[in-house]
Design a protein around this motif. Structure first.
Motif, PDB file in Angstrom:
ATOM      1  N   TYR A   1     -36.440  26.435   8.547  1.00 51.37           N
ATOM      2  CA  TYR A   1     -35.191  27.491   7.900  1.00 51.37           C
ATOM      3  C   TYR A   1     -35.123  28.611   8.706  1.00 51.37           C
ATOM      4  O   TYR A   1     -36.135  29.343   8.958  1.00 51.37           O
ATOM      5  CB  TYR A   1     -35.579  27.717   6.422  1.00 51.37           C
ATOM      6  N   LEU A   2     -33.960  29.041   9.068  1.00 52.88           N
ATOM      7  CA  LEU A   2     -33.536  30.426   9.792  1.00 52.88           C
ATOM      8  C   LEU A   2     -33.279  31.234   8.604  1.00 52.88           C
ATOM      9  O   LEU A   2     -32.568  31.060   7.767  1.00 52.88           O
ATOM     10  CB  LEU A   2     -32.464  30.104  10.573  1.00 52.88           C
ATOM     11  N   VAL A   3     -34.160  32.536   8.669  1.00 52.82           N
ATOM     12  CA  VAL A   3     -33.976  33.443   7.593  1.00 52.82           C
ATOM     13  C   VAL A   3     -32.795  34.284   8.035  1.00 52.82           C
ATOM     14  O   VAL A   3     -33.209  35.364   8.975  1.00 52.82           O
ATOM     15  CB  VAL A   3     -34.984  34.124   7.227  1.00 52.82           C
ATOM     16  N   GLY A   4     -31.607  34.347   7.589  1.00 48.81           N
ATOM     17  CA  GLY A   4     -30.423  35.199   8.326  1.00 48.81           C
ATOM     18  C   GLY A   4     -30.237  34.684   9.325  1.00 48.81           C
ATOM     19  O   GLY A   4     -30.288  33.615   9.822  1.00 48.81           O
ATOM     20  N   GLU A   5     -29.818  35.822  10.569  1.00 49.60           N
ATOM     21  CA  GLU A   5     -29.244  35.555  11.745  1.00 49.60           C
ATOM     22  C   GLU A   5     -30.412  35.403  12.548  1.00 49.60           C
ATOM     23  O   GLU A   5     -31.104  36.450  13.025  1.00 49.60           O
ATOM     24  CB  GLU A   5     -28.246  36.320  12.266  1.00 49.60           C
ATOM     25  N   ALA A   6     -30.795  34.414  13.209  1.00 51.60           N
ATOM     26  CA  ALA A   6     -32.106  34.389  13.990  1.00 51.60           C
ATOM     27  C   ALA A   6     -31.582  34.533  15.475  1.00 51.60           C
ATOM     28  O   ALA A   6     -30.284  34.260  15.810  1.00 51.60           O
ATOM     29  CB  ALA A   6     -32.774  32.998  13.652  1.00 51.60           C
ATOM     30  N   SER A   7     -32.745  34.824  16.284  1.00 48.05           N
ATOM     31  CA  SER A   7     -32.409  34.722  17.706  1.00 48.05           C
ATOM     32  C   SER A   7     -31.976  33.425  18.373  1.00 48.05           C
ATOM     33  O   SER A   7     -32.415  32.316  17.926  1.00 48.05           O
ATOM     34  CB  SER A   7     -33.514  35.330  18.622  1.00 48.05           C
ATOM     35  N   ILE A   8     -31.372  33.389  19.597  1.00 53.71           N
ATOM     36  CA  ILE A   8     -30.866  32.179  20.349  1.00 53.71           C
ATOM     37  C   ILE A   8     -32.284  31.322  20.524  1.00 53.71           C
ATOM     38  O   ILE A   8     -32.230  30.212  20.452  1.00 53.71           O
ATOM     39  CB  ILE A   8     -30.214  32.578  21.437  1.00 53.71           C
ATOM     40  N   ALA A   9     -33.214  32.064  20.895  1.00 60.40           N
ATOM     41  CA  ALA A   9     -34.521  31.423  21.138  1.00 60.40           C
ATOM     42  C   ALA A   9     -35.198  30.698  19.991  1.00 60.40           C
ATOM     43  O   ALA A   9     -35.742  29.457  20.280  1.00 60.40           O
ATOM     44  CB  ALA A   9     -35.531  32.319  21.803  1.00 60.40           C
ATOM     45  N   ALA A  10     -34.972  31.419  18.813  1.00 57.91           N
ATOM     46  CA  ALA A  10     -35.678  30.734  17.755  1.00 57.91           C
ATOM     47  C   ALA A  10     -34.721  29.488  17.308  1.00 57.91           C
ATOM     48  O   ALA A  10     -35.506  28.597  16.842  1.00 57.91           O
ATOM     49  CB  ALA A  10     -35.639  31.817  16.590  1.00 57.91           C
ATOM     50  N   LYS A  11     -33.685  29.711  17.369  1.00 61.17           N
ATOM     51  CA  LYS A  11     -32.536  28.934  16.846  1.00 61.17           C
ATOM     52  C   LYS A  11     -32.964  27.340  17.768  1.00 61.17           C
ATOM     53  O   LYS A  11     -32.979  26.074  17.638  1.00 61.17           O
ATOM     54  CB  LYS A  11     -31.014  28.995  17.251  1.00 61.17           C
ATOM     55  N   ARG A  12     -33.029  27.678  19.259  1.00 67.50           N
ATOM     56  CA  ARG A  12     -33.294  26.364  20.311  1.00 67.50           C
ATOM     57  C   ARG A  12     -34.534  26.015  19.976  1.00 67.50           C
ATOM     58  O   ARG A  12     -34.708  24.704  20.024  1.00 67.50           O
ATOM     59  CB  ARG A  12     -33.246  27.097  21.458  1.00 67.50           C
ATOM     60  N   LEU A  13     -35.497  26.783  19.556  1.00 72.62           N
ATOM     61  CA  LEU A  13     -36.942  26.034  19.395  1.00 72.62           C
ATOM     62  C   LEU A  13     -36.847  25.123  18.039  1.00 72.62           C
ATOM     63  O   LEU A  13     -37.383  24.032  18.042  1.00 72.62           O
ATOM     64  CB  LEU A  13     -37.860  27.097  19.076  1.00 72.62           C
ATOM     65  N   CYS A  14     -36.066  25.595  17.095  1.00 71.91           N
ATOM     66  CA  CYS A  14     -36.135  24.770  15.881  1.00 71.91           C
ATOM     67  C   CYS A  14     -35.455  23.630  16.060  1.00 71.91           C
ATOM     68  O   CYS A  14     -35.439  22.380  15.684  1.00 71.91           O
ATOM     69  CB  CYS A  14     -35.463  25.342  14.666  1.00 71.91           C
TER      70      CYS A  14
ATOM     71  N   LYS B   1     -45.322  38.786   1.088  1.00 71.22           N
ATOM     72  CA  LYS B   1     -44.862  39.185   2.002  1.00 71.22           C
ATOM     73  C   LYS B   1     -43.403  39.039   2.160  1.00 71.22           C
ATOM     74  O   LYS B   1     -43.048  37.644   2.289  1.00 71.22           O
ATOM     75  CB  LYS B   1     -45.560  39.203   3.568  1.00 71.22           C
ATOM     76  N   PRO B   2     -42.443  39.691   2.048  1.00 68.90           N
ATOM     77  CA  PRO B   2     -41.075  39.354   1.927  1.00 68.90           C
ATOM     78  C   PRO B   2     -40.525  38.951   3.440  1.00 68.90           C
ATOM     79  O   PRO B   2     -41.006  39.304   4.559  1.00 68.90           O
ATOM     80  CB  PRO B   2     -39.967  40.614   1.762  1.00 68.90           C
ATOM     81  N   LEU B   3     -39.783  37.671   3.518  1.00 69.85           N
ATOM     82  CA  LEU B   3     -39.371  37.294   4.643  1.00 69.85           C
ATOM     83  C   LEU B   3     -38.287  38.416   5.171  1.00 69.85           C
ATOM     84  O   LEU B   3     -37.307  39.044   4.572  1.00 69.85           O
ATOM     85  CB  LEU B   3     -38.430  35.912   4.364  1.00 69.85           C
ATOM     86  N   LYS B   4     -38.078  38.339   6.650  1.00 66.56           N
ATOM     87  CA  LYS B   4     -37.065  39.379   7.211  1.00 66.56           C
ATOM     88  C   LYS B   4     -35.985  38.543   7.844  1.00 66.56           C
ATOM     89  O   LYS B   4     -36.089  37.360   8.262  1.00 66.56           O
ATOM     90  CB  LYS B   4     -37.938  40.271   8.387  1.00 66.56           C
ATOM     91  N   LYS B   5     -35.130  39.164   8.135  1.00 68.51           N
ATOM     92  CA  LYS B   5     -33.858  38.705   8.867  1.00 68.51           C
ATOM     93  C   LYS B   5     -34.152  38.441  10.291  1.00 68.51           C
ATOM     94  O   LYS B   5     -35.105  39.133  10.944  1.00 68.51           O
ATOM     95  CB  LYS B   5     -32.759  39.548   9.062  1.00 68.51           C
ATOM     96  N   GLY B   6     -34.213  37.105  10.676  1.00 72.68           N
ATOM     97  CA  GLY B   6     -34.545  36.628  12.092  1.00 72.68           C
ATOM     98  C   GLY B   6     -35.774  35.845  11.994  1.00 72.68           C
ATOM     99  O   GLY B   6     -36.206  35.252  13.087  1.00 72.68           O
ATOM    100  N   ASP B   7     -36.367  35.755  10.903  1.00 78.84           N
ATOM    101  CA  ASP B   7     -37.501  34.928  10.755  1.00 78.84           C
ATOM    102  C   ASP B   7     -37.555  33.498  10.688  1.00 78.84           C
ATOM    103  O   ASP B   7     -36.086  33.211  10.354  1.00 78.84           O
ATOM    104  CB  ASP B   7     -38.419  35.089   9.426  1.00 78.84           C
ATOM    105  N   ILE B   8     -38.033  32.803  11.078  1.00 77.33           N
ATOM    106  CA  ILE B   8     -37.900  31.200  11.005  1.00 77.33           C
ATOM    107  C   ILE B   8     -39.225  30.876  10.056  1.00 77.33           C
ATOM    108  O   ILE B   8     -40.351  31.426  10.308  1.00 77.33           O
ATOM    109  CB  ILE B   8     -37.912  30.523  12.308  1.00 77.33           C
ATOM    110  N   VAL B   9     -39.154  29.822   9.118  1.00 73.93           N
ATOM    111  CA  VAL B   9     -40.191  29.518   8.384  1.00 73.93           C
ATOM    112  C   VAL B   9     -39.992  27.866   8.064  1.00 73.93           C
ATOM    113  O   VAL B   9     -38.851  27.278   7.728  1.00 73.93           O
ATOM    114  CB  VAL B   9     -40.118  30.100   6.783  1.00 73.93           C
ATOM    115  N   ASN B  10     -41.144  27.280   8.358  1.00 74.62           N
ATOM    116  CA  ASN B  10     -41.346  25.698   7.777  1.00 74.62           C
ATOM    117  C   ASN B  10     -41.736  25.584   6.343  1.00 74.62           C
ATOM    118  O   ASN B  10     -42.891  26.409   6.083  1.00 74.62           O
ATOM    119  CB  ASN B  10     -42.455  25.119   8.965  1.00 74.62           C
ATOM    120  N   VAL B  11     -41.214  24.951   5.550  1.00 75.11           N
ATOM    121  CA  VAL B  11     -41.573  24.642   4.211  1.00 75.11           C
ATOM    122  C   VAL B  11     -41.816  23.213   4.291  1.00 75.11           C
ATOM    123  O   VAL B  11     -41.300  22.212   4.463  1.00 75.11           O
ATOM    124  CB  VAL B  11     -40.397  24.994   3.147  1.00 75.11           C
TER     125      VAL B  11
END
Length: 284
Positions: A117-130, A90-100
């Motif tokens: 990792y933030l895939v492209g431009e992630a949301s403010i909420a996703a950035k904050r969680l990471c 499954k391809p990663l989409k813009k805005g996804d977050i992924v733990n490797v």
């Protein structure tokens, strides 16, 4: 409980394995973009480990009691996947977050680490969680020193995360690591101060909090692969991981490399405060 305490040779081996594990994540960083599949990530990492580093992917074929053999060379957990996600097409989409999550074996020693990792431009909420999850990991790391108990680390991680409005997964934890992938002790990311095992020099273990944006409850993933775990409420989840050595005076992070994220500023401030307190007449 049988905790292995590493001697000088073991510590040297762990340093090498830890650095190599982190360098796998450095290598992957520029590739993780929209359109890449997690199977692509796995193939890139496998080739780099086996052909460039001369390391062994510890997860490939790993089969603890009660599980089927893990089929890939790393774990990729996307968005609401909490941990142990198996790479797929499954391809990663813009805005996804992924733990490797990568573990390498070099000369019998294991190096275990993971990054978000933030895939492209992630949301403010996703950035904050990471970001908060990274800081939560460091809240535990910076308290590591001889005489401290594991419950002190878990308490620090939990209270910090919950003050930010997030929750801590309880069912999975950090672990001892060395010539075995998983050793004693278990390292909980929640708990009460003054409880559990006392830290002693030579201990090596992971600190790897899994933090959810919603409720802490989890369930098996819809893939029914026996490995993947997701949040029950489908909220985002993040995780970071380092392997830590307890030294005579504090700690050493063993899974660092040139591309490792910067240490949070509060870590240096905390260590300076502790050093000043130790030298004060009152402390004496």
């Amino acid at each position: 409980m049988t905790i292995t305490y590493k001697d000088a040779a073991g510590i040297a081996g762990m340093r090498v394995a830890g650095r190599l594990a982190s360098e796998v994540l450095d290598y992957l960083t520029p590739f993780i973009k929209p359109g890449l599949t997690t199977n692509d990530i796995d193939r890139l990492a496998h080739d780099y480990m086996t052909q460039v580093q001369g390391t062994i992917p510890a997860t490939l074929g790993y089969q603890p009691a009660g599980y089927g053999a893990y089929p890939k060379s790393l774990c990729t957990s996307v968005n609401h996947q909490v941990c142990h996600g198996i790479p797929n097409d499954k391809p990663l989409k813009k805005g996804d977050i992924v733990n490797v999550d990568v573990t390498v074996i070099k000369d019998t020693w294991h190096g275990d680490t993971s990054r978000m990792y933030l895939v492209g431009e992630a949301s403010i909420a996703a950035k904050r969680l990471c970001a908060v999850t990274y800081e939560a990991m460091w809240q535990g790391i910076m308290r590591v020193k001889p005489g401290v108990r594991l419950g002190d680390l878990g308490f620090a991680i939990q209270t910090f995360s919950e003050k930010q409005g997030f929750t801590v997964v309880r069912e999975f934890c950090g672990h001892g690591v060395g010539q075995k992938f998983h050793e004693d002790p278990q390292v909980l990311h929640y708990g009460r101060p003054g409880t559990l095992e006392v830290l002693k020099p030579g201990m090596t273990f992971t600190i790897e909090p899994m933090i959810n944006a919603g409720k802490r409850e989890i369930k098996d993933g819809p893939e029914k692969d026996g490995w993947s775990i997701v949040t029950r409420d489908h909220s985002l989840s993040a995780q970071w991981e380092h392997t830590i050595l307890v030294t005579e005076t504090g700690y050493e992070v063993m899974t660092v490399s040139a591309g490792s994220p910067a240490i949070p500023a509060f870590v240096a401030e905390y260590e300076a405060k502790m050093a000043a307190a130790a030298q004060s007449p009152i402390a004496a």
